[in-house]
Design an enzyme around this catalytic site. Structure first.
Site, short mmCIF file in Angstrom:
data_model
loop_
_atom_site.label_atom_id
_atom_site.label_comp_id
_atom_site.label_asym_id
_atom_site.label_seq_id
_atom_site.Cartn_x
_atom_site.Cartn_y
_atom_site.Cartn_z
N ALA A 137 0.82 -1.21 0.00
CA ALA A 137 0.00 0.00 0.00
C ALA A 137 0.86 1.27 0.00
CB ALA A 137 -0.92 -0.01 1.21
N HIS A 138 0.19 2.40 -0.04
CA HIS A 138 0.90 3.68 -0.13
C HIS A 138 1.76 3.97 1.09
CE1 HIS A 138 -3.18 5.74 1.13
NE2 HIS A 138 -2.93 4.69 1.86
#
Lengths: 348, 348, 348
Positions: C243-244
């Site tokens: 994920a980010h």
């Protein structure tokens, strides 16, 4: 969806019996709560029997004796068959128009001069076929499909958009690879650690046998040495991970997001539910059934039914359970201690 | 990132209040531990309050009363708003340059002569649009996008590279499909077993309503009959599996690697965390919240909060727990037996 | 696979010792149960020792003292090395022919005029490179690869078919991105709820450092602000979600279908097994090992070994366990009550 059949014709095709008017014209299949005149529907799940009363379909596919069981509930004809779900599938196939393919090769595709395409192959734009690869009769490669060098694709296959089949892999006949499937990516193999880690070349291949279907964005890694094999008739859902040197046996079924680690052999007629994880270097016996989200750490004998998934509970109750779970050994010790104390008391 | 605004202007845009100098010029948003002069940052997670002392930002977005709470901790101005996270998002949108699109059609794309493209559509090289499909105003199809026949794509959509939307599916307005998304792959449906297994044609479609965003490599299968539906405003993360005939309700959120099996109806405003697995043919009530890695085997009432994930423990302790867990019925029996024995002792 | 070496040469290359005839000619590596004359095999897993008796290979790679341990079991020569698996990898590399690349740019690719390609780069048909992007020496972009604007790809990289690297991302040297990998898709970030939900622009980038390998269809989201980072030497398997704003530390290994939520920092030399889920905003210490299917809800200290996966059990037994598990708090209370009662009895 353009053909019409009488109910009697459908009975003949499915080996079933008409209860009612065999001359009724059917032109489509629809769900029981949506079907209207001219449509046939099916009743396989008892939960949907409640819809029969208001059912507008011209006919309903049911099991043996199903017409009598539902008699009076709806003014429709019935088609009684041994397996309503199979009859439903066959009738749906009958009414489904197959996609019309051009059987031509787009000038915007790239076909290596040494590649060999059989009659009736359809190549869409932006498909790529590498050196010495072969594609069998009537197979279709949609846009963005990549076929590497020395690949063999059989007859009547469909490779949906952006499928990748890397060098040396072999795909049988009547295989369906859904969009984004990757066949023959490198297995995940390294020796050593840290700066000394060495990639183990993955020089094996993937063999996908006849009548296999593989779901969208599923990945099947090539073997380190030898073959990763998906045997005849196996059906694999979306987003599944099949690691290097795995074998999936004949007619086995693997549901979405399951993962099977390296060198594991899955037998024939095995059912693997969604999100299952299976460790490497084990065997799953023929006919085994593995429930959703289960973890399989060791070999499984043929025919067993295994579960390991945990049903979610209300969050606050679950928090208590989760606090106590790691203390299970302590609880066990408490119970053993109580047993000793009571035994002493009873002996007094 | 090229625009400038005064803090007072940002207050006006976000409906907030300046505490400090409203004439300060802001040109960028940055994290609290990296921001420098001319930048605005935000404080939504109390864990990051410790960074305020050394914060070099020109202004900080905080909640109501947040400026007073942090007074003296840093020589910066504050922007007090009702919801700092929403204000952060809006200001970030303000300073983010949208990608400039050519609004032209690459000569290296393939557009069926019967397809219809509205004004301002951008078609990158190697995109493909099939017969009778429509694309709405200002939508962009990046390289490698495949749009089948009879597809409808609304206005202001972005289909990132290698997205696949198969025949007949419908996509609303302002929909973002990230790279590798597959919409309309065949649902995983077969009748019968072994050599007698029959593929059930998947002749339904997928409907993606307005303002939906779907993450990279997520797969959404087409319905057997009817529709798989992703309703207005739903947000779906990467590598999610949405099976045939599923409905995801309005504004629901599904995190990465979750999987939802066939025909399940997910209500509105539902939150599904990462790696959740939901079985087929059930309903998840409006507003339900399902924690990470949970398995959902039956319908869930509206508004409940469920968990089922297990926190990992030190390996050797966990091994003991895992040995005892299957013996829980035996432990329970031991406790019941002890209760009887004590009861007898107490009765003496 | 076309080269030949004497066993003595292989010993020299791997720093090992020949036990037997050093002049034996080896031309290939094969598994112990398939190898024939002219081939070398390896014995790293004791489970495979049983195959030595019938082994047809000309030589076997074993650990120090391995030849003596197996003496008499097979009429073959041995290559004794410190780490047989590393020796196997190195010899396999020696015999594997690297794929021959054209080092040319297909006229059917799209290269922005402002993009910069170093010497020896190979661009296959239907690859796309955006404005101002750079590709280093000898890197290869297979068909369907998308490289956005302002991207940097280092030297000696392989981007397999249909890889996507979006705007601004940076990829180091000797990086392998397998088919379908997505680098730089938007992080999953929104503020607010329902109709008021606002997308948080994801304006950060992804940085992939040198010697990283990322498996097929894995997704790595760009940072909201700043960077998502995959550090030097990390190896990531297929269908993983990063994920980010996540960091994966140097030389860490992430197996298939694991998911790591936003802003989590994974240290160096960490091992994350298949289907692990890690929540957001935590830290995994250097050298930690996390077993398959584990859920990690909080930070993990360096060096610990964690497990959380549950071994599947026979379905009917597991049903009983699952019924009792939520009642663990009640069971605990029963045991505590028993302890009190016994204590009273003993005090009498």
């Amino acid at each position: 969806m353009s053909r019409e059949r009488t109910l009697a014709e459908l009975a003949s095709i499915t080996g079933g019996t008409v209860v009612g008017d065999g001359d009724i014209i059917i032109h489509r299949v629809a769900p029981i709560d949506e079907a209207t005149a001219g449509e046939i529907t099916f009743l396989t799940n008892p939960r949907y029997a409640k819809y029969l009363d208001r059912c507008q379909a011209s006919a309903v596919i049911v099991g043996q004796g199903g017409a009598a069981a539902q008699a009076g509930s709806a003014p429709v004809a019935f088609l009684e068959v041994a397996d309503p779900y199979i009859a439903f599938a066959k009738i749906l196939q009958l009414f489904s128009s197959p996609v019309a393919l051009s059987q031509s090769r787009s000038s915007q595709s790239t076909l290596d001069p040494t590649s060999v395409l059989a009659d009736g192959v359809t190549i869409f734009p932006y498909a790529y076929i590498g050196a010495r690869s072969k594609v069998g009769s009537r197979s279709a490669l949609y846009p963005g499909v990549f076929v590497g060098a020395d690949v063999e694709i059989g007859a009547d296959c469909v490779l949906h958009p952006n499928v990748v089949v890397r060098d040396g892999c072999r795909v049988g006949n009547r295989v369906i690879l859904h969009a984004g499937v990757v066949i023959g990516s490198d297995g995940f193999g390294y020796a050593g650690h840290g700066d000394g880690r060495v990639k183990i070349p993955q020089i094996g291949i993937v063999v996908v046998e006849d009548d296999v279907e593989i779901g969208a964005n599923t990945t099947v890694d090539r073997a380190t040495l030898g073959q990763t094999v998906i045997r005849r008739g196996a059906k694999i859902d979306n987003l599944v991970q099949i690691a290097h040197n795995v074998t999936i046996g004949e007619h086995s079924v693997v549901a979405a997001q399951a993962g099977i680690a390296g060198s594991t052999k899955v037998g024939k007629h095995v059912t693997i539910a969604g999100q299952v994880g299976i460790v490497n270097h084990i065997e799953i016996g023929d006919g085994a059934v593995i429930g959703p989200q289960s973890g399989i750490p060791k070999s499984v004998p043929p025919g067993v039914i295994l579960s390991g998934g945990i049903a979610a509970a209300p969050h606050h109750e679950w928090l208590k359970v989760m606090t106590l779970l790691p203390q299970l050994p302590k609880l066990w010790a408490s119970v053993r201690s109580l047993e000793r104390q009571i035994s002493q008391l009873l002996n007094k």
